[in-house]
Structure formats: structure tokens, C-alpha cells
Design an enzyme around this catalytic site. Structure first.
Site, PDB file in Angstrom:
ATOM      1  CG  HIS A   1       6.782 -29.742  -0.149  1.00 44.09           C
ATOM      2  ND1 HIS A   1       7.285 -31.000  -0.364  1.00 44.09           N
ATOM      3  CD2 HIS A   1       7.524 -29.208   0.863  1.00 44.09           C
ATOM      4  CE1 HIS A   1       8.274 -31.233   0.483  1.00 44.09           C
ATOM      5  NE2 HIS A   1       8.435 -30.145   1.233  1.00 44.09           N
TER       6      HIS A   1
ATOM      7  CD  GLU B   1      -3.266   0.495   2.116  1.00 42.49           C
ATOM      8  OE1 GLU B   1      -2.897  -0.068   3.172  1.00 42.49           O
ATOM      9  OE2 GLU B   1      -4.391   0.987   1.975  1.00 42.49           O
TER      10      GLU B   1
ATOM     11  CE  LYS C   1     -11.088   2.189   2.569  1.00 46.79           C
ATOM     12  NZ  LYS C   1     -10.502   2.986   3.638  1.00 46.79           N
TER      13      LYS C   1
END
Ligand code: PA5
Length: 424
Positions: free
Chosen positions: A301, A280, A415
Site C-alpha cells: 500500500h 556491505e 568512521k
């Protein structure tokens, strides 16, 4: 010497000494630029300027919560959640400890299943709520708060429920601050000059951490000791400044992804906090390193394949403990059917160290530059060191890159869309 030991032997073939040395002056410039800013740089001196009254309130509230509740529900998202989660995981034992209060997080998702199950779980528990939102209006935590507050009021009646809510928010403004005044919730402050993702050493992280049993005096002490070192040490000895410089140099050479790999399951959420902090802060204006994290051995793995043979646009930062808090030895087995007797008397932490060395060697031969950051072991003091170290490294790195470490215009965009879509 920094409390975080930096080993960058395995990047030396990619970086010339003079390239790194150039960052000595760049670091001085970046540090003075950060000191001169007057926006969100309050985190820099925070460990040395703790508000004593607020700090005592945090301890008092934590004590009260531990006495009166079995569960603390911490509601928040992004910087209002990840630091506390990372810290609690780092310090707590892996398996439930009956003496400890349970800290549950909410508000970081909009899963109906999660909230429905949480409500059902809390119906049978004594609980408090710590709602954390600097802006006071982020949708995900606001929705969770409305639902859990309703349960709290149903369970205890409104008057007692209001005593069981502690709001961590802006000193003066925002919906949460207004609600707190109206309802009489106790409040803690997210200071104006500290952004969400740099706020773990404020009440945002301190109340959940103190409630979970962390020693917040030692946590702040660790952060403050690291602050002194980072701001006084020469570049040569300064792990934080060098780490910030190395990641920039590698980025400019096409290593656009930084993978943080750790070998302790309790560091998993530290990786999540780190990704949020760097992602951010740094990734904007079409620039910035993509921060990713691996949990080893398990990811060896799976994504271990990509690390070894995928696109060579990656470098790796190992975050390791020198000496875990606990250890266990491998005993001799009289049948030795699993053929593991050659490991007799070896400790599991020793094997973990060998896995680190083997992975470093393998990824180096796969042309992935890698560095290792080492901290002694899991305790509150070291946690404070790590939080401060990475906050400063992030601010320096973003400043080198020429982006604002403290805004998040891209996050605001989604937002805005949610609000428009929901109102429609
Ligand atoms: O780092 C940030 O600023 C963000 O991640 C915020 O912490 C996050 O968006 C939550 O915001 P608020 O605390 O205002 O609800």
C-alpha cells in the site's frame, strides 16, 4: 535438494537457459576461489568446526543470564547486531511472553533519547550486558557501553557489575579485549577469519540467540546441513548457487535493485540483516546491486506502486514460509455486514499465500522479474539454514561480480571522519 526451495519461473522470460548454464562453471570457479582465500572465509566451514568449549561457555552464560536477569542488553552495530536481532525476531512470539528474558539492543544508533529512555527503563530491571565489537573501538557501541556500564556499576557495585558484562570481541587485540582483561569481564571470541557480517553463527549471534531461548544446537545443525548441500550439490539442484547466478545475470541486464519481499512481520529484520550482508559485501568499486526490502502486505500500500509502475530497474526476491508456525481460521458471521462470509473456514495463512500469488502475478505483469525462496516454518534449524544460505549466496555473488566480499572500505571512510570531527 536444498532446504531452501527456489522458484524462478518468473525470471525465465528475462534469462536464457544458456545464460544460466554458463554459471555452472563460474560457480565452480568461484567456490574454489573462495576455498583458496585465506582471509575471511572462516564462515564457510564454521558450522562443521564449532569450538566445543566456546559453545558450552555460550550455553552456560545464557543459562546464568536467564536465571539472574530480566533483561539482556546486547550492544553492537552492523554485523555485530543485525543477525541476532533478525534471528530473535524470527523465533520469538510477537507479543511479550512473561517466561522469556527480554533482549534489548543498543549501540546501533547515537540517539540521546533512545539511551536516556533505556537507562530509565533498566534502572528498574535486573540486567546483563553483552558488548559485541570485533574491532573493539566502534564509536556507537562504545558510547552506549560507557553509559550502560556506568548504570550497571551504580546498581550493583563494580565487582558484581563486572560479572554481569560479557564481551564478544577479538581473541587478542583491541580496546575491549584490554578492558576485559583489566576488569575481569568474561569474553567470547569473534574469530580472526570471520568478518562482522558473516559472524552470526559465532558467539556474536549465538549468545543473544541462546539467551532468548533459541536452540543453538539445532541452529548449527541446520547451517551445517545446508553447508553440505551447497558444497556438494550439482548446479542444477543448488538453490544457493542458482540464486547467486540469477541475481548477477539480472544485474548485468540493468536490474540494479533487488527487493527482498516477505509476508511475515517476523522476517522484517531478516531483511535488514540481508541488506547489510549484501550491501556491505557487494557494493564497491562502482558496482553492486542495491539491496532493498519490503514488508508485505503493508508495503503493497506504499512502495507497491513503485514496484508496479516505477523505473524498471528492479527485480524481486520473495522470502516466504511454506507453513507458518501458527494459524487462525475465519468464522462465519451471522450478520455478514462486512460481506466476508465467502471466506468462511479459510485460514489467514492461506489468505497470505493468495496475496503472495496475486503480488507475483501483478509484479510480473509490471515487468518485474521475481523469484521465490521458500523455507518450511520458523524454527532454529531453519534459521541456521537461512543464515548459511544467504552468507554463501552473498560470497558467491560478490565473487562473480569481481569484488572482495569481505572488506568495507566505504564504511571505514565515515568512521575516520567522525573521529577527526569529534577530536577537533
Ligand atoms: O560487517 C562488518 O564488518 C561491519 O558491519 C561490522 O560488523 C560493524 O562495522 C561493527 O564493527 P565492530 O564489530 O568492529 O564494532
Amino acid at each position: 535438494m536444498s532446504n531452501v526451495k527456489l522458484d524462478y519461473e518468473n525470471v525465465k522470460q528475462y534469462i536464457k537457459d544458456e545464460e544460466l548454464n554458463k554459471y555452472e562453471i563460474k560457480t565452480k570457479l568461484a567456490m574454489s576461489e573462495l576455498k583458496q582465500r585465506n582471509d575471511f572465509t572462516g564462515f564457510i566451514d564454521l558450522p562443521n568446526k564449532i569450538d566445543k568449549k566456546e559453545f558450552e561457555n555460550i550455553k552456560t552464560y545464557a543459562k546464568e543470564i536467564k536465571e539472574k536477569a530480566q533483561v539482556l542488553v546486547v550492544i553492537g552495530i552492523g554485523g555485530s547486531y543485525l543477525g541476532a536481532k533478525a534471528g530473535i525476531d524470527f523465533l520469538s512470539s510477537y507479543f511479550p511472553n512473561k517466561n522469556n528474558i527480554e533482549v534489548i539492543f543498543a549501540g546501533f544508533n547515537l540517539s540521546g533519547t533512545y539511551l536516556k529512555e533505556l537507562v530509565a527503563y533498566l534502572e528498574k530491571k535486573d540486567f546483563y550486558i553483552n558488548i559485541i565489537s570485533k574491532s573493539g573501538g566502534t564509536l556507537e557501541p562504545a558510547v552506549s557501553f560507557r553509559i550502560l556500564k556506568e548504570l550497571l556499576e551504580k546498581k550493583y557495585g563494580e565487582k558484581e557489575a563486572n560479572k554481569r558484562i560479557i564481551a564478544t570481541t577479538d581473541k587478542q587485540k583491541g580496546i575491549l579485549k584490554e578492558m576485559s582483561k583489566e576488569k575481569g569481564y568474561r569474553t567470547l571470541v569473534v574469530p580472526d577469519d570471520i568478518g562482522g557480517r558473516y559472524s552470526v553463527l559465532t558467539a556474536v549471534g549465538l549468545l543473544p540467540l541462546a539467551t532468548s531461548g533459541a536452540n543453538i544446537d539445532e541452529l548449527i545443525q541446520g547451517a551445517n546441513d545446508e553447508r553440505k548441500k551447497i558444497w556438494s550439490e550439482k548446479f542444477e539442484e543448488n538453490s544457493c548457487a542458482k540464486y547467486a547466478a540469477i541475481r548477477q545475470i539480472l544485474y548485468l541486464k540493468g536490474k540494479e535493485i533487488e527487493v527482498m519481499s516477505s509476508f511475515e512481520p517476523n522476517l522484517r529484520f531478516f531483511g535488514e540483516w540481508w541488506k547489510q550482508l549484501f550491501g556491505e559485501s557487494e557494493c564497491k568499486n562502482g558496482r553492486g546491486l542495491f539491496p532493498a526490502s519490503l514488508n508485505l502486505s503493508s508495503d503493497l500500500h506504499s512502495l507497491g506502486q513503485l514496484m508496479q509502475e516505477g523505473r524498471r530497474n528492479i527485480f524481486e526476491t520473495f522470502l516466504v514460509l511454506k507453513k507458518g508456525n501458527k494459524d487462525i481460521k475465519i468464522n462465519k458471521d451471522k450478520e455478514n455486514k462486512d460481506k466476508l462470509n465467502y471466506l468462511e473456514n479459510k485460514s489467514v495463512n492461506y489468505l497470505n499465500q493468495v496475496v503472495h500469488s496475486a503480488t507475483k502475478k501483478a509484479h510480473s505483469s509490471g515487468l518485474v522479474p521475481n523469484l521465490t525462496l521458500t523455507i518450511e516454518k520458523e524454527n532454529s534449524y531453519n534459521l541456521g539454514i537461512l543464515f548459511y544460505f544467504f552468507e554463501m549466496a552473498c560470497a558467491l555473488s560478490a565473487t562473480h561480480l569481481g569484488v572482495n566480499p569481505f572488506d568495507q572500505p566505504g564504511v571505514e571512510e565515515y568512521k575516520k571522519n567522525i573521529k577527526e570531527m569529534l577530536r577537533r
